[in-house]
Design an enzyme around this catalytic site. Structure first.
Site, PDB file in Angstrom:
ATOM      1  N   LYS A  70       5.318  28.429  -7.511  1.00 42.45           N
ATOM      2  CA  LYS A  70       6.164  29.357  -7.212  1.00 42.45           C
ATOM      3  C   LYS A  70       7.512  29.003  -7.960  1.00 42.45           C
ATOM      4  O   LYS A  70       8.260  29.751  -8.245  1.00 42.45           O
ATOM      5  CB  LYS A  70       5.905  30.003  -6.151  1.00 42.45           C
ATOM      6  CG  LYS A  70       4.871  30.784  -5.584  1.00 42.45           C
ATOM      7  CD  LYS A  70       5.048  31.382  -4.193  1.00 42.45           C
ATOM      8  CE  LYS A  70       4.381  32.993  -4.038  1.00 42.45           C
ATOM      9  NZ  LYS A  70       4.709  33.356  -2.933  1.00 42.45           N
ATOM     10  N   ASP A  82      17.111  38.841 -10.544  1.00 38.32           N
ATOM     11  CA  ASP A  82      18.133  38.345  -9.762  1.00 38.32           C
ATOM     12  C   ASP A  82      17.557  37.847  -8.499  1.00 38.32           C
ATOM     13  O   ASP A  82      17.938  36.832  -7.792  1.00 38.32           O
ATOM     14  CB  ASP A  82      19.331  39.224  -9.311  1.00 38.32           C
ATOM     15  CG  ASP A  82      20.086  39.727 -10.587  1.00 38.32           C
ATOM     16  OD1 ASP A  82      19.947  38.986 -11.416  1.00 38.32           O
ATOM     17  OD2 ASP A  82      20.755  40.905 -10.451  1.00 38.32           O
ATOM     18  N   ASN A  91       6.794  35.196  -8.099  1.00 38.36           N
ATOM     19  CA  ASN A  91       5.225  35.317  -7.773  1.00 38.36           C
ATOM     20  C   ASN A  91       4.865  36.276  -8.708  1.00 38.36           C
ATOM     21  O   ASN A  91       3.493  36.207  -8.820  1.00 38.36           O
ATOM     22  CB  ASN A  91       5.007  35.729  -6.399  1.00 38.36           C
ATOM     23  CG  ASN A  91       5.443  37.189  -6.164  1.00 38.36           C
ATOM     24  OD1 ASN A  91       6.217  37.422  -6.848  1.00 38.36           O
ATOM     25  ND2 ASN A  91       5.135  37.982  -5.013  1.00 38.36           N
ATOM     26  N   ASP A 107       8.033  39.032  -2.939  1.00 30.75           N
ATOM     27  CA  ASP A 107       7.559  38.809  -1.547  1.00 30.75           C
ATOM     28  C   ASP A 107       8.567  39.712  -0.728  1.00 30.75           C
ATOM     29  O   ASP A 107       8.020  40.191   0.233  1.00 30.75           O
ATOM     30  CB  ASP A 107       7.570  37.295  -1.264  1.00 30.75           C
ATOM     31  CG  ASP A 107       6.166  36.679  -2.166  1.00 30.75           C
ATOM     32  OD1 ASP A 107       5.458  37.183  -2.217  1.00 30.75           O
ATOM     33  OD2 ASP A 107       6.408  35.399  -2.391  1.00 30.75           O
ATOM     34  N   GLY A 133      11.121  29.956  11.298  1.00 32.33           N
ATOM     35  CA  GLY A 133      10.635  29.436  10.068  1.00 32.33           C
ATOM     36  C   GLY A 133      11.616  29.270   8.950  1.00 32.33           C
ATOM     37  O   GLY A 133      12.587  30.377   8.825  1.00 32.33           O
ATOM     38  N   GLY A 135      10.358  27.833   5.449  1.00 29.01           N
ATOM     39  CA  GLY A 135       9.774  27.412   4.459  1.00 29.01           C
ATOM     40  C   GLY A 135       9.959  28.637   3.176  1.00 29.01           C
ATOM     41  O   GLY A 135      10.708  29.335   3.236  1.00 29.01           O
ATOM     42  N   ALA A 137       8.219  31.194   2.145  1.00 28.34           N
ATOM     43  CA  ALA A 137       8.112  32.573   2.512  1.00 28.34           C
ATOM     44  C   ALA A 137       9.484  33.031   3.278  1.00 28.34           C
ATOM     45  O   ALA A 137       9.919  34.189   2.995  1.00 28.34           O
ATOM     46  CB  ALA A 137       7.015  32.694   3.577  1.00 28.34           C
ATOM     47  N   ARG A 160      15.928  21.344  11.430  1.00 30.63           N
ATOM     48  CA  ARG A 160      17.127  22.175  11.180  1.00 30.63           C
ATOM     49  C   ARG A 160      17.621  22.391  10.178  1.00 30.63           C
ATOM     50  O   ARG A 160      18.191  23.645   9.578  1.00 30.63           O
ATOM     51  CB  ARG A 160      17.963  21.755  12.589  1.00 30.63           C
ATOM     52  CG  ARG A 160      19.255  22.783  12.666  1.00 30.63           C
ATOM     53  CD  ARG A 160      20.146  22.006  13.683  1.00 30.63           C
ATOM     54  NE  ARG A 160      21.143  22.959  13.588  1.00 30.63           N
ATOM     55  CZ  ARG A 160      21.742  23.844  14.584  1.00 30.63           C
ATOM     56  NH1 ARG A 160      20.763  24.066  15.451  1.00 30.63           N
ATOM     57  NH2 ARG A 160      22.893  24.585  14.494  1.00 30.63           N
ATOM     58  N   ARG A 162      16.400  22.842   6.995  1.00 27.76           N
ATOM     59  CA  ARG A 162      15.986  23.730   6.207  1.00 27.76           C
ATOM     60  C   ARG A 162      16.511  24.953   6.357  1.00 27.76           C
ATOM     61  O   ARG A 162      16.965  25.942   5.514  1.00 27.76           O
ATOM     62  CB  ARG A 162      14.529  23.902   6.129  1.00 27.76           C
ATOM     63  CG  ARG A 162      13.514  22.724   5.579  1.00 27.76           C
ATOM     64  CD  ARG A 162      12.211  22.810   5.643  1.00 27.76           C
ATOM     65  NE  ARG A 162      11.720  23.385   4.351  1.00 27.76           N
ATOM     66  CZ  ARG A 162      10.262  23.714   4.211  1.00 27.76           C
ATOM     67  NH1 ARG A 162       9.597  23.651   5.328  1.00 27.76           N
ATOM     68  NH2 ARG A 162       9.902  24.072   3.278  1.00 27.76           N
TER      69      ARG A 162
HETATM   70  P1  ATR Z   1       5.762  28.388   3.027  1.00 24.63           P
HETATM   71  O1  ATR Z   1       6.228  28.015   1.538  1.00 24.63           O
HETATM   72  O2  ATR Z   1       4.338  29.031   2.975  1.00 24.63           O
HETATM   73  O3  ATR Z   1       6.679  29.163   3.838  1.00 24.63           O
HETATM   74  P2  ATR Z   1       6.543  25.621   4.302  1.00 24.63           P
HETATM   75  O4  ATR Z   1       7.466  25.829   3.070  1.00 24.63           O
HETATM   76  O5  ATR Z   1       5.628  24.641   4.177  1.00 24.63           O
HETATM   77  O6  ATR Z   1       5.317  26.951   3.798  1.00 24.63           O
HETATM   78  O7  ATR Z   1       6.749  26.369   5.351  1.00 24.63           O
HETATM   79  C1  ATR Z   1       6.107  26.295   6.452  1.00 24.63           C
HETATM   80  C2  ATR Z   1       6.907  26.739   7.604  1.00 24.63           C
HETATM   81  O8  ATR Z   1       6.121  26.404   8.818  1.00 24.63           O
HETATM   82  C3  ATR Z   1       8.330  25.861   7.930  1.00 24.63           C
HETATM   83  O9  ATR Z   1       9.386  26.499   8.639  1.00 24.63           O
HETATM   84  C4  ATR Z   1       7.687  24.766   8.789  1.00 24.63           C
HETATM   85  O10 ATR Z   1       8.772  23.988   9.712  1.00 24.63           O
HETATM   86  P3  ATR Z   1       9.337  22.799   9.026  1.00 24.63           P
HETATM   87  O11 ATR Z   1      10.404  23.282   8.017  1.00 24.63           O
HETATM   88  O12 ATR Z   1      10.131  22.053  10.142  1.00 24.63           O
HETATM   89  O13 ATR Z   1       8.142  21.814   8.417  1.00 24.63           O
HETATM   90  C5  ATR Z   1       6.695  25.582   9.805  1.00 24.63           C
HETATM   91  N1  ATR Z   1       5.661  24.892  10.745  1.00 24.63           N
HETATM   92  C6  ATR Z   1       4.743  24.188  10.163  1.00 24.63           C
HETATM   93  N2  ATR Z   1       3.878  23.623  10.990  1.00 24.63           N
HETATM   94  C7  ATR Z   1       5.168  23.413  12.364  1.00 24.63           C
HETATM   95  C8  ATR Z   1       4.750  23.288  13.756  1.00 24.63           C
HETATM   96  N3  ATR Z   1       3.677  22.562  14.001  1.00 24.63           N
HETATM   97  N4  ATR Z   1       5.563  23.544  14.459  1.00 24.63           N
HETATM   98  C9  ATR Z   1       6.872  24.112  13.906  1.00 24.63           C
HETATM   99  N5  ATR Z   1       7.132  24.786  12.948  1.00 24.63           N
HETATM  100  C10 ATR Z   1       6.003  24.545  11.997  1.00 24.63           C
END
Ligand code: ATR
Length: 278
Positions: A70, A82, A91, A107, A133, A135, A137, A160, A162
């Site tokens: 992606k 944009d 995507n 998305d 979260g 990440g 998404a 934190r 991120r």
């Molecule tokens: P995606 O791109 O699909 O969102 P990702 O970038 O790997 O996948 O993000 C996964 C999210 O789930 C992140 O916010 C991750 O937290 P971290 O940034 O701390 O890794 C969160 N996540 C995954 N497993 C976790 C866990 N056991 N406890 C807390 N947060 C978790």
């Protein structure tokens, strides 16, 4: 192209076996009687660029791009919407007549449309949103919620930094919350969304307490396997309104289908059933 040449599109990733997108587009192609195909293509990283470049010559109108491409696909694009540029990921790829690439990200659009369709009274402007979260998404969802007018966006992430990175991108309307204080941060929130992988089949569970949510707090999850995650089930038990994550997947697919196959497709119960039944 002649009238009997089928329209072609695909989803590209590695691995690709898990993608539900062929079910979504396959259902629409049948429903609208379109002479076309939407296929999964697994491309190893060493073949990704050459594989994508070959597709317009083979007659493909465009492709969806999924993990792990992606972000990297943006390097190949000649134009970027944009929203894809802001998120730093795409995507939905459309090939222009000269074979060059336009990259978009649907998305966040899919996330908002899912909530609007299932909770017509939901207005993001009514109160803060809490995002769990930070990440890939989450980036699209944060961007879409801000564009939709949330007055404040609270974000909590295990790592934190991120979450902090999103403040750098989106500015002061985004407030970083300690991961272990996430539940309390639901106080006064209109919207709470889980964007982590917690709750997904085979992953750990999300530890969240709903006691700080108000009766008008809408709870949603981007995890759709299982459809009703423990997070959503507990919210429901407490009488809160919930929206599951499958609709986001369905709605994010619609702009690509419209562009490649020429019909604006319906996201309805028949589509949900087709995807759930596989
Ligand atoms: P995606 O791109 O699909 O969102 P990702 O970038 O790997 O996948 O993000 C996964 C999210 O789930 C992140 O916010 C991750 O937290 P971290 O940034 O701390 O890794 C969160 N996540 C995954 N497993 C976790 C866990 N056991 N406890 C807390 N947060 C978790």
């Amino acid at each position: 192209m002649s009238v009997d040449t089928p329209l072609l599109a695909a989803v590209i990733g590695w691995p690709i076996g898990h993608s539900l997108s062929p079910l979504v587009h396959g259902h629409w192609l049948r429903r609208y009687g379109i002479h076309g195909y939407y296929i999964p293509i697994g491309l190893r990283p060493e073949n990704f660029e050459a594989g994508i470049r070959a597709l317009p010559r083979l007659g493909f109108a465009g492709v969806n791009v999924t993990l792990p491409y992606k972000e990297t696909v943006l390097n190949m694009a000649s134009t970027i919407s944009d929203r894809a540029a802001l998120i730093g990921a795409a995507n939905t790829i459309s090939f222009k007549p000269d074979g060059s690439i336009h990259a978009d990200n649907t998305d966040g659009y899919g996330f908002i449309e899912n909530l609007r369709q299932n909770e017509p009274d939901w207005n993001p402007k009514d109160g803060p949103a809490l995002v769990l979260g930070a990440g890939g998404a989450a980036k699209a969802i944060v961007s879409a919620l801000l564009k939709a007018g949330v007055p404040e966006l609270r974000i909590a992430n295990r790592t934190r930094q991120r979450a902090q990175n999103l403040v750098e991108i989106y500015g002061a309307r985004v407030k970083v919350i300690d991961w272990n204080k996430a539940s309390q941060a639901a106080q006064g929130a209109r919207t709470v969304v889980n964007t982590t992988s917690l709750g997904m089949k085979g992953h750990g569970s999300l530890n969240f307490s709903f006691q700080w949510c108000g009766s008008d707090t809408l709870i949603t999850d981007i995890v759709y396997n299982p459809l009703i995650t423990p997070f959503l089930a507990e919210a429901r038990d407490r009488g809160l309104r919930t929206v599951d994550g499958l609709g986001m997947l369905l709605h994010q697919a619609a702009p690509g289908f419209h562009h490649w196959f020429g019909v604006r497709p319906a996201v309805d119960q028949a589509l949900r059933e087709a995807v759930l039944l596989g």
